[in-house]
Structure formats: structure tokens, C-alpha cells
Design an enzyme around this catalytic site. Structure first.
Site, PDB file in Angstrom:
ATOM      1  CG  HIS A 644       5.607 112.915  11.660  1.00  0.00           C
ATOM      2  ND1 HIS A 644       5.806 112.474  10.367  1.00  0.00           N
ATOM      3  CD2 HIS A 644       6.541 113.889  11.865  1.00  0.00           C
ATOM      4  CE1 HIS A 644       6.805 113.141   9.830  1.00  0.00           C
ATOM      5  NE2 HIS A 644       7.271 114.000  10.727  1.00  0.00           N
ATOM      6  N   GLY A 789      12.560 118.819   9.366  1.00  0.00           N
ATOM      7  CA  GLY A 789      12.031 120.006   8.699  1.00  0.00           C
ATOM      8  C   GLY A 789      11.507 119.732   7.318  1.00  0.00           C
ATOM      9  CB  SER A 791       8.365 115.970   8.547  1.00  0.00           C
ATOM     10  OG  SER A 791       9.402 115.230   9.128  1.00  0.00           O
TER      11      SER A 791
END
Length: 842
Positions: A644, A789, A791
Site C-alpha cells: 500500500h 509512517g 507502514s
């Protein structure tokens, strides 16, 4: 008389028979039964010969035993120091080759010899003694002494040495040259012993006023320190000063190695264990505090090495500090204030005492909140505060403690700090606060200890107060269960997770399978007879693992497959130190998951990580936004992240590799220049990634050029598709994401410990949004979680068999950050392991 061969074992005899002489020969009998006569005299002679032979044999055996075994001498070596009161210290005593040193050393040796002569259990075994150093006070002489003690006399000898606490009075009378008021003697580890005449790796350094004095291991940094050696640094400061020693670089052999290399620091110039300040091995990041204080103006640093491995060593510096400077204690009358152990955050010195008398206004009460507390001493029983401790209101505190509060029922409180003469620690940092007696915690919950916590932390199943007072008398919610003994409420998903959360096993007792059944890893119960029958009745394969010797089996979804396509019946066999595959492939790719700087999150509720503690952590930057996502190093050229992170958003082409820059070995976002920087060659996101459900949320990134591994850049291990992570297992999530929901990102890398949550329970609270490619970790009570952040960053798990760290998950999504009943969701790497191998070859 006839002459016979000398070899015959009898003597010719003459007898009288029938009144006349006749010479008779008695021939040797070849068969005892044929002997016609054997008189009493003959029998006695034979018995005497036999007994004599036995006695001689016994005597010889006793002598052999005595000289070979009973008289074997055990080498016993002691070190210590004594105080000479009628000699004034001079600078020449710092040089062991000076005439002044040698003269005084010989006098000290004479005193030692006469002291041992006064004790008959000691003196016969004396071999030699030598003086190694002198220091002020009037003069303290440091020495070692060697004895050879027969094993059968060891007990008497040990008692004699234990009773040797002072110089006998007759010694002082006979040798009125030195006046010695005390003597200390301690057994010494043979690895610590150094021949005082061997100066090949022995150094004396005196501090310079107002400047730092630097020293390092031989050859540092261009070559490793020498093997099989004992190097010593004698550090000195001026009289009425103490030494502050700091290691700026420290890279030694890892502590787990047998007889590993180590550095030991002493508050003395003899390597006496009761005066040891600290023992160090392994490697430490430059950010780690390795500052140690002496209690006097001398310190001994000793490096002991074996013959294995080659390591850089250390670089250290020391300064002298005035001994009389007030550094702790005193009277405090402010409304609020801070106190700390002496020289905090450096290690406090040994043999130290100080007291803080705190007096707030009379209409207030006072409490002390300890925010940081480390007073650990090796060999001290848990809860036994007999060595280093803090005493408040008559109660002693020691060891390692999380934040806690001690309150007074009036406006006064006294805090006393004490350290003994041996091992020291970082100490404590605390603040004292005054408060209204009738309202100690405005708009907050008041713990029994006086600590204040948020009201929504009460009855959440967590011991936020530290004394459980926030969890007593609670009504359990639908998401909780009640422990039997303590009656505390705990999160429901903790039941049957294999962890004794209640303390009385009541959260696990109801999960036991009936008699003659086997409990699967997923909690399912099957008949005992079905275990190890080569059929996966559990569904997770746990009934077919741990089935005796490791043998080849049919390849199924839960069996480990070797490189030669052979499958084995062992759970998590990779990198456990035992080659289980016939081709050894389960141990072939194990140069991963190691943390050179491992110690004692946009992570909400986390703490600062140490430099190099998570060497696979990567910060991914975009040109316009700076740090955007995290990633993990899995090889010299490949990173693993979340799909993502690379989905295009309008004009922002996040799928374009040229938009991204990877920072490896980074700790502080404000110091990116110190890290390794790589551009991204290509991004491969999983084709099945669903930007609505976040299923298959994984991507791999190829670097434009390989990165070289260092102490702060290392790959994390990729788990096999069959690797089993049990519910309740601890994981670590790391990153530079937001410190709270909607907040700004962290500057320093954050870390937080969380737990794997049961998939069924997690799916219930997450409205059935989980797929098989997702895993749930965190706390249903909230408070600790990943955030924006983080991720793409790693969810790291340590394997207890190999001590290696595995990439269990990738930070994927969540409902807000650190909310109650909203744990974090991570991509399950084991389910996508084959996909990673397909695109990277790893």
C-alpha cells in the site's frame, strides 16, 4: 651334596633314617596332591612369604597413592591489598621499575611472608608473592600470592585464609619497619591473573588536569586485539579525585561464547572480585551509556581474551573529577524538583551514600515518582536489597523496576541512596511532587501508591499503577474474564494462549484437553492415538511435529521442505544449530537475524531504540514528503515492505522507483548523513493487493547497488512458510511513525513490544475483516500500536531455539492508532513466503 641348577625353587636337605645316614633328595613336586609330607614349618614359611609379599605390595601402593594422588597439590592464587600507614606516597611508586618501588615492594613481601608464617595451616604451602602496584592512602600495596596445597589439606588451608583478616601482633613487633593496619585477601580467577613481571600488555596512565586521556586495545582501530592475553590498564588520578571512565567504541566477542573475551573494571588496582565495578562483553552502540565512576583515585581495566575470533576492541577515555564535589543529597524545600543517583546517567560509583531530605509546604503532602530505576547487582537474590538500594520511608528498593511512586502522609520525605563496594548500575532518575492531601490526582485515578493515571486505564486488565490498585474490585466486561485467585479482570483473548497471565494458571486450566487427548497448537483437542500418525488432524500440523527423531515424511502444507525437496517432521528447524535435512539446507542460510547491538513506535506507547538495535530497519523517503514508510533488509540488494506504500494517489506516482530513497542503518532522522543511502531500482508489489481490504499487502524493493553489512546494517531472517508463531508470543514493532493518532512522526527510531492475538478473537473485534494473509498483534486495551509512517516496517520475532530474529509480519493497517479493541494488523509473511522467493530468489 649334589649341586643343582640355580633355577630350581627348592633347597637340598640331609636327614637321618633308621640309625644310619642316608642322603635323600627332595625333588620339587609338580602336583601338590602328590606331595607325601608337608610339615608345619613348611606351611609357616609359605604363609610368611605370602604375607610379606602382600605387605610389601600394600606399602608400595600406599606410597604410590601418597605421592601420586594424596600429595597432589592444588594451585591456589589470591590477590589483595594492605594499607601501610607509616609511609608517605611518592610519584616514584607509580613506576614498578623504580628503585623506590622495588624497595617498598620487598618490605611488603616480607610482611606477607611473616604473616603466613604465623599460621601453620598456611605457611607450609607458600610458594611466592609479588607486589603489583601502590596507590595513595597513606600507601596501599596491591599484591598477589601463590600457594600449592595438597588436596587432603585444602579444608584446613581455606579456613586459615578465611581467618586472615589482620596482621598478627607478633609480626608488627618482629618487623618494626612497616606499620600495616589491615590486609585484604581474595581468591582470584586464573584468567584474571597476570604475571607482574610481564609488561607486554600492561599500561599505566595518569589523568591530566582538565583534559580527557584516551587509551585503546593494542592495534585499535587498524587491527584486532591479541588472542590469549590479559591486558591491564592502571588508571590514576590526583589525590582527592575520582575517575570517570567512558567507552566510546566497544566491540568484543559475543557474550554467549564459552570463555568469551571480556573487560572487567575494578575499583582497585588488584583484580579482586569484591571490588569489581562491571564486566563487559559483546558489542555496544555508540549511543549506549558506558560511563563508570571510581570511589577513589585509581581504577584497573583488564581485558581477558581467548584464542578464538578476531574483534576490533575498544577505545576509551577518562577524566578526573574532584572527590568532594557535592553530587547528590541535600535539603530541598521547593514545591517540586528532580533527584537522581550520583553522576546519572553514568553508572553511579561504588561505596557511596547520600540522602535527600525533602520538605514541601506544610499544607501539602509529598511523593516521589521514580521514572527510571536500575540498581542491579549480580548474585543478589530477587527482592534482597542488601547491596545497592534506595530507601524511602524505611522501605528499600533495588533491581529493575518500571515507573513507581512512593508517597508520604505529610509534607516531609527522606530518600537515601546506598551502593556497596562492588558492581554498579545506571541508577535512578526521579521527581518529587507536592499535592493536595484531599485531591492528590485532579481528574485522574489515584493509585494506592500515590501515582496518578488516566481514569480510562482503570479496570482495563493492565497493572498501570504498579500495585494493581487500578484493577481491584472491577466488574469484568464482555471482553474480559476473571482470574480465580486474584479476581482481576484480564482481556478475554488472553485465555488459552499458552501464557500464564493470571499467575495461578486459571486462564489456561480451562483450556486443557480431556484425558487421553492431545491439545493442538490452535487449541483443538484430538485423541492421543492420532498424534504422530502422519495425518494432520489438528489442521496446523502441530500433532505431526515433535514426533521423536527427525525423519523424512511426505511433503504437506505444514512440513518443512529441504532444498533437495525432502520434507522432515520437525517444527521450525531452520537455523537452530542442528542439521536436520540430509543436505544441511535447514542450516545453510543463517547469516541473518543477528543484532550486534541487542540489549536490555511511529510507535504509539513505545520507547527510543538504541543505535543498531534493529539493524534491518529501513527508512523510505520520497522527494516531497521525507520519511513515508518503513522496510526491512533481507539481503544485500532486497528490501521487504508493504504494497500500500506504493499505490499511486492522483498525481503522486508512488509506484515510480525514482521517487524513493532508502536510508539503511539510520537511527535519528535528523542525522541521515551518517546512514547508507541507496536508490531503488525497481518495486514489485503483489498483484493481488486489494487497496480496500489490504489483503496481500506486501512488496519487495531491489536496491540499485548492494549494501555492505555492518554493525548497524544486517538482514532479518525470512521465515519458512511452515514457521509457527504461537498465540501470545511477543513481537517487536519498530518505526519512525506518528507518536499518537494524528500526531507528528518520531525523530528517533521507536520500538514497542506487543503480543500475537488469537485470530478468531481479533476477527471478532475487527468486524471479520481479517484474511489468512493477515495477523493481529497488540493489546485490546490499546495504548501501544503502530501508526501512520510505520507502514511497511518489520514485525520482528526472536526464535528461542536459535536466538535469531525473524520477519513475522509487515506493518499493514489498523483502525486508528492504539485504540481500545482495535489492535494492529500485519501482513503474515509465512503465507507470502513463496511469493517473496519467486521474485527475489531468497
Amino acid at each position: 651334596m649334589k649341586s643343582f641348577d640355580a633355577g630350581l625353587m627348592y633347597n637340598p636337605k640331609t636327614e637321618k633314617m633308621n640309625g644310619f645316614e642316608e642322603e635323600v633328595e627332595f625333588l620339587p613336586a609338580m602336583n601338590a596332591k602328590k606331595v607325601e609330607k608337608r610339615g608345619l614349618k613348611s606351611k609357616l614359611c609359605i604363609a610368611a612369604v605370602v604375607i610379606g609379599t602382600l605387605l610389601v605390595s600394600l606399602t608400595i601402593s600406599l606410597l604410590v597413592w601418597h605421592f601420586t594422588f594424596r600429595n597432589v597439590k592444588t594451585e591456589k592464587i589470591f590477590t589483595g591489598y594492605l594499607r601501610v600507614t607509616n609511609v608517605k606516597f611518592m610519584d616514584a611508586y607509580e613506576n614498578s621499575s623504580s628503585p623506590e618501588f622495588l624497595i617498598l615492594a620487598n618490605k611488603v613481601k616480607d610482611v606477607l611472608k611473616m604473616t603466613y608464617q604465623s599460621n601453620p595451616a598456611i605457611w607450609p604451602h607458600f610458594r611466592q608473592a609479588d607486589v603489583t602496584a601502590f596507590s595513595e592512602g597513606s600507601v596501599i600495596a596491591y599484591y598477589w600470592v601463590e600457594f600449592g596445597v595438597p588436596k587432603y589439606l585444602e579444608e584446613d588451608f581455606d579456613k586459615g585464609m578465611a581467618s586472615l583478616k589482620a596482621i598478627p601482633q607478633d609480626v608488627k613487633v618482629r618487623k618494626n619497619i612497616l606499620i600495616v593496619d589491615s590486609i585484604k585477601t581474595y581468591p582470584v580467577d586464573l584468567r584474571m591473573l597476570k604475571d607482574p613481571k610481564d609488561n607486554t600488555c600492561k599500561f599505566g596512565v595518569h589523568a591530566k588536569v582538565g583534559t580527557k586521556t584516551t587509551f585503546s586495545t593494542p592495534g585499535f582501530p587498524n587491527s584486532p586485539y591479541p588472542p590469549n592475553t590479559n591486558c591491564q590498564w592502571i588508571l590514576r588520578a590526583d589525590i582527592d579525585h575520582v575517575i570517570s571512565l567512558s567507552f566510546r567504541t566497544f566491540h568484543l566477542e559475543q557474550c554467549q561464547v564459552k570463555d568469551n573475551d571480556y573487560v572487567k573494571i575494578y575499583d582497585s588496582l588488584s583484580p579482586a572480585e569484591p571490588r569489581a565495578i562491571v564486566s563487559l562483553c559483546g558489542s555496544y552502540p555508540s549511543s549506549y551509556n558506558l560511563t563508570f565512576l571510581s570511589s577513589q583515585n585509581v581504577m584497573l581495566v583488564s581485558l581477558v581474551t581467548n584464542g578464538v575470533g578476531r574483534h576490533p576492541g575498544f577505545m576509551a577515555e577518562f577524566i578526573q573529577l574532584p572527590k568532594k564535589t557535592p553530587i547528590c543529597g541535600g535539603t530541598f524545600k521547593e514545591v517540586n524538583g528532580n533527584i537522581s543517583s550520583p553522576y546519572y546517567p553514568g553508572h553511579y560509583p561504588p561505596d557511596f551514600d547520600c540522602t535527600w531530605d525533602i520538605q514541601v509546604p506544610n499544607n501539602k503532602n509529598v511523593k516521589v515518582r521514580f521514572n527510571f530505576f536500575y540498581l542491579v547487582e549480580p548474585g543478589t537474590a530477587l527482592g534482597s536489597c542488601t547491596k545497592d538500594y534506595v530507601e524511602v520511608n524505611g522501605q528499600r528498593y533495588c533491581g529493575t523496576r518500571s515507573q513507581f511512586v512512593v508517597s508520604s502522609s505529610n509534607s516531609k520525605i527522606s530518600v537515601r541512596f546506598h551502593s556497596d563496594k562492588s558492581y554498579t548500575d545506571t541508577g535512578f532518575l526521579a521527581e518529587y511532587l507536592s499535592y493536595e492531601p484531599n485531591n492528590p490526582c485532579p481528574e485522574q485515578f489515584t493509585c494506592k501508591s500515590g501515582r496518578c493515571i488516566k481514569k480510562d486505564l482503570q479496570c482495563d486488565g493492565w497493572n498501570d499503577c504498579g500495585d494493581f490498585s487500578d484493577e481491584l474490585g472491577c466488574n469484568c466486561t464482555a471482553d474480559q474474564f476473571r482470574c480465580k485467585a486474584s479476581q482481576l479482570c484480564k482481556p478475554r483473548y488472553w485465555k488459552c494462549d499458552g501464557v500464564n497471565d493470571c499467575g495461578d494458571e486459571s486462564d489456561e486450566l480451562e483450556c486443557q484437553c480431556p484425558a487421553l487427548t492431545y491439545k493442538c497448537g490452535n487449541g483443538k483437542c484430538i485423541p492421543e492415538a492420532q498424534k504422530c500418525d502422519k495425518i494432520n488432524q489438528c489442521g496446523d500440523g502441530t500433532d505431526e511435529s515433535d514426533c521423536g527423531p527427525v525423519v523424512p515424511v511426505n511433503c504437506l502444507s505444514y512440513t518443512y521442505k529441504c532444498s533437495n525437496n525432502q520434507c522432515i517432521n520437525k517444527l521450525n528447524p531452520e537455523c537452530d544449530g542442528e542439521p536436520d535435512c540430509t543436505d544441511g539446507s535447514d542450516e545453510a542460510s543463517c547469516s541473518c537475524g543477528m543484532r550486534p547491538f541487542s540489549r536490555k513506535t511511529r510507535i504509539v506507547g513505545g520507547t527510543n531504540a538504541d543505535v543498531g538495535e534493529w539493524p534491518w530497519q529501513v527508512s523510505l523517503h520520497t522527494k516531497a514528503e521525507g520519511h513515508t514508510c518503513g522496510a526491512s533488509v533481507v539481503s544485500e540488494t532486497w528490501l521487504v515492505s508493504a504494497a500500500h506504500c506504493f499505490q499511486n494517489d492522483g498525481p503522486r506516482r508512488y509506484s515510480d522507483p525514482s521517487l524513493w530513497t532508502a536510508y539503511l542503518g539510520l537511527h535519528d532522522q535528523a542525522q541521515r548523513s551518517s546512514s547508507e543511502v541507496r536508490k531503488i531500482k525497481r518495486i514489485i508489489a503483489h498483484r493481488s493487493f486489494n487497496d480496500y481490504t489490504y489483503d496481500h499487502d506486501i512488496a519487495v524493493l531491489e536496491l540499485e547497488s548492494p549494501v555492505q553489512y555492518t554493525n548497524v546494517i544486517q538482514p532479518i531472517c525470512l521465515p519458512d512458510p511452515t514457521h509457527y508463531f504461537p498465540v501470545g508470543k511477543s513481537f517487536w514493532v519498530t518505526g519512525w511513525g506518528a507518536l499518537k493518532e494524528g500526531g507528528s512522526g518520531a525523530v528517533v527510531l521507536q520500538k514497542a513490544e506487543i503480543r500475537l492475538i488469537n485470530q478468531t478473537e481479533c476477527n471478532r473485534v475487527m468486524d471479520n475483516q481479517l484474511t489468512a494473509r493477515m495477523m493481529c498483534a497488540g493489546f485490546l486495551s490499546g495504548g501501544i500500536d503502530a501508526c501512520q509512517g510505520d507502514s511497511g516496517g518489520p514485525l520482528s520475532s526472536v526464535d528461542l531455539n536459535s536466538s535469531k530474529m525473524y520477519l513475522a509480519g509487515v506493518v499493514s493497517w489498523g483502525d486508528g492508532c492504539a485504540r481500545r479493541n482495535k489492535p494492529g494488523i500485519y501482513t503474515r509473511v509465512t503465507m507470502l513466503r513463496d511469493w517473496i522467493k519467486q521474485h527475489t530468489g531468497l
